[in-house]
Structures are given as C-alpha cells and as structure tokens.
Design a protein around this motif. Structure first.
Motif, PDB file in Angstrom:
ATOM      1  N   HIS A 262       0.827  -1.212   0.000  1.00 17.54           N
ATOM      2  CA  HIS A 262       0.000   0.000   0.000  1.00 17.54           C
ATOM      3  C   HIS A 262       0.863   1.264   0.000  1.00 17.54           C
ATOM      4  O   HIS A 262       0.520   2.242  -0.646  1.00 17.54           O
ATOM      5  CB  HIS A 262      -0.969   0.004   1.176  1.00 17.54           C
ATOM      6  N   HIS A 276      -6.721   1.989  -7.382  1.00 22.28           N
ATOM      7  CA  HIS A 276      -5.988   1.532  -6.194  1.00 22.28           C
ATOM      8  C   HIS A 276      -5.715   0.014  -6.196  1.00 22.28           C
ATOM      9  O   HIS A 276      -4.584  -0.424  -5.976  1.00 22.28           O
ATOM     10  CB  HIS A 276      -6.788   1.932  -4.951  1.00 22.28           C
ATOM     11  N   ASN A 280      -2.047  -2.074  -6.504  1.00 20.71           N
ATOM     12  CA  ASN A 280      -1.672  -3.100  -5.514  1.00 20.71           C
ATOM     13  C   ASN A 280      -1.335  -4.418  -6.204  1.00 20.71           C
ATOM     14  O   ASN A 280      -0.361  -5.085  -5.859  1.00 20.71           O
ATOM     15  CB  ASN A 280      -2.840  -3.366  -4.548  1.00 20.71           C
TER      16      ASN A 280
HETATM   17 FE   LIG Z   1      -6.322  -1.016  -0.155  1.00 19.26          FE
END
Ligand SMILES: [Fe+2]
Length: 385
Positions: A262, A276, A280
């Motif tokens: 993160h 997002h 990741n």
């Molecule tokens: Fe997350």
C-alpha cells in the motif's frame, strides 16, 4: 500487549442486508439521512432501490451523487456545503471505496468545518461527525469498517491519509447481492485489494492475535473464491465469500495497518491515476518476494489459508507456492503491466525517487516485516517493468 479494536457499532451481514436500512436507521435514532454516492450508482438503479426501501418505511432522503473515484479536496466541497445547509442527522454512504471515503470526509467537514488538510495524519480525528451507515457495493476496499479515509490534495497530488475513530461508520450493511453485477475488472481490482489487506495485516509489525484471526479468515474466504467471482459474477456462493472476506480484511488492516504494497501503491495511483486495487496487484508479487525472508512462516501461513499450500508443506515449499499463486492470479485476473496500462516508461523512471520518498513518508513501509530503504523501494518499482 493491549490491542485496541475499533469497529462499527452495527454490522449487518448477508444476502438482503441492505434492505434492512430503515430498521438500522431507527435503531440509531436517525430519520433524516443524506445519501452520498456516485453517478454510476444512480445509473444502475442502486440509489433508487435504497430510496424505495426508505419510502416503504415512510422515510425520504436527498442524494449527493457527485463523488468521484480517488476523491479530491474539491470533489467533496459541494457535499460539505449540502451537509452544512441541510438538516440531516445521518449519511448513507452507498458505493465502492470512493463514495464511502468521500462520505467520511464530508461527515467531519460538514459538522466541524475547516479544510481536509487540518485533519490529515498524524492528527488523530476523534471528533464524531454525522453518523455514517455504509453500504458497500464492491468487495472491496473494506472502507465500511475502517477508521481511515484518503483524500487527494489536487494542488500537489498528495494522497492525504486521514485517520481516527471519527471516520469509522456507525453501521455497515454488507450485502453481497449488491456485487452480483460488478464488472469483471472491478471485481478483480477490488478483490486483489482485499486480499492484499489481509496479507499485509497478517505480516504487519502491528499485527495482533485479534487481527491475525480476521486476516486468516479473510484469506480463507477470498483465496478459493476470487477467480470464481471474476469468471462468473452471478456465482452467489463465491460473491458471498469474497464480500465477507473483504469486510474481515478491512477489520484486520484497520486495526493492524497495511504495509509496503500500500505504501508503494499510493504514489503510483497519485502520479498515473491507476485504480488503487490495480496498482496493488501490480506490486503484490514483487513486494511479497522481497518481504518473505523476514517473515517466512507468516507468508507460509498465508499460502495455507488461501488454499494453495497444505499443512504438510514446509515453509519454503509453501512460500514457493504462494509466489506462483500471486503471479498466476494476476495472469488469470488479467492485471496489466504498467506499460500495458499506458504508463509512460520515461516518466515512471523519472518519478522513481519522488515516489519512493512519498511511499516512505506514508509510514506504511515501516510496518512491513522487511523495512526497505529508499533505494530498495526504487529497485522494487523497477521490477514492475
Ligand atoms: Fe487497499
């Protein structure tokens, strides 16, 4: 060691949970909610379904549907004004992570004023804003059970991390029915985000026995079911398990923090507007490989919980299987490389020192079992190409 655990006061979990909104509002003493959501939720009819459900109990709700993906300071302004000028006693946050994160910020700013920067970490926001009832439609960011929101300051592309019990929803209605029509890409990105939350919470230096239990349970639910949900979105068995896994992973990381994935993911998102969960996913294999030597047994537990290694496998064998699984999962879920996503290679390499610095500043890499230097972070970023 004492572990502090912060949770919503009410968790309503299971098929049809979102339809119990009127009873939940009543039990919280709320009757004048504002729905905070986005245009997609309105278009897909989710907002109308919630309004119909409220109307059946004699309640009505205004709607603020201008939240945007990766919310910014300016994107929430109109919502803050609406709360200030209105007479609402609660907020219904409906959607994926972005509407829920927006609602958290609007709840605090609408009640206490100021600007978002005033509330960013390291300040701990203990003020209680307008009560939030979160209804997630992805599985997921876990935002329905976290005391965190991330709002981007568009003047400098900084993703401001804001933390405290003030950002915790008072209730969360976790209804996998709302995820049945999620597009494949969103299913994959949010599902890998949830898996990353569980893994990072489990290997975090802030992990506790409590968060370990939530994280392992989350991996057991997500590991064997994410591919199924991706290939057949209507598979209720799989959707239910990935949804609950996402909420449990949210509980785990909200109380144990996330780590290096993160920390490195946010700068990629801020600079190149990668969703997002996708950034990741791009990082998870390389960062896991880097981290395994410092927490080999913990990562082996992850492999076993996800169902890719057996109890009989040695730690080393389990970790080889974990690495193979992370690459295979990205392959099957069609996670693009940064290049295929459309990121400019020269720009990416030019920004590496800045991204590494932002990653370290976020504090998340410090929770990683193997804490990297700035140079090591740069090397990890380079491995994505
Ligand atoms: Fe997350």
């Amino acid at each position: 060691m004492v572990t502090q655990v912060i949770l919503p006061r009410i968790l309503q979990i299971g098929e049809g949970a979102s339809q119990q909104l009127p009873q939940v509002l009543a039990s919280l003493g709320c009757s004048r909610p504002l729905i905070i959501t986005d245009k997609m939720m309105v278009k897909l009819g989710y907002t109308q379904t919630i309004q119909d459900c409220l109307a059946a109990s004699g309640l009505s709700a205004d709607v603020f549907d201008d939240t945007v993906p990766e919310p910014t300071v300016s994107s929430i302004q109109a919502g803050v004004a609406k709360v200030r000028d209105g007479d609402y006693d609660s907020i219904i946050a409906l959607g994926g992570g972005s509407p829920i994160d927006s609602a958290k910020a609007i709840s605090i700013l609408g009640k206490f004023g100021g600007v978002m920067r005033d509330y960013k970490f390291p300040r701990i926001v203990n003020e209680l804003g307008l009560p939030i009832i979160a209804i997630p439609t992805t599985a997921g960011t876990g935002s329905e059970v976290t005391k965190v929101t991330i709002i981007t300051d568009e003047s400098n592309d900084e993703k401001m991390l804001c933390v405290g019990v003030g950002f915790m929803p008072l209730a969360a209605l976790v209804d996998f029915n709302l995820t049945l029509s999620l597009p494949k890409r969103t299913t994959a990105d949010t599902g890998i985000d949830a898996l990353t939350h569980a893994m990072e919470a489990y290997v975090s230096q802030k992990a506790s026995l409590y968060t370990d239990g939530q994280a392992i349970a989350a991996m057991r639910l997500i590991g064997p079911n994410l591919r199924r949900a991706f290939h057949d979105g209507t598979d209720k068995h799989a959707r239910e398990r990935v949804m609950l896994g996402s909420t449990l992973a949210g509980i785990a990381f909200s109380n144990a923090s996330v780590a290096l994935v993160h920390g490195m993911s946010r700068p990629i998102g801020a600079a190149f507007h990668v969703p997002h969960g996708l950034s990741n996913a791009m990082l998870l294999p390389a960062v896991t490989e880097f981290s395994i030597p410092a927490a080999a047994e913990r990562y082996a537990d992850c492999a076993r919980a996800m169902g890719v290694a057996s109890e009989q496998d040695s730690t080393d064998v389990a970790n080889s299987k974990l690495m193979a699984e992370l690459y295979a999962l990205n392959d099957e879920l069609e996670v693009p490389t940064p290049e295929l996503f459309g990121i400019d290679r020269d720009e990416f390499f030019r920004l590496l020192p800045t991204m590494a610095e932002q990653a370290l500043q976020s504090g998340s890499p410090g929770n990683n079992p193997r804490v990297p230097s700035a140079d090591e972070i740069i090397e990890l970023y380079k491995k994505l190409w």
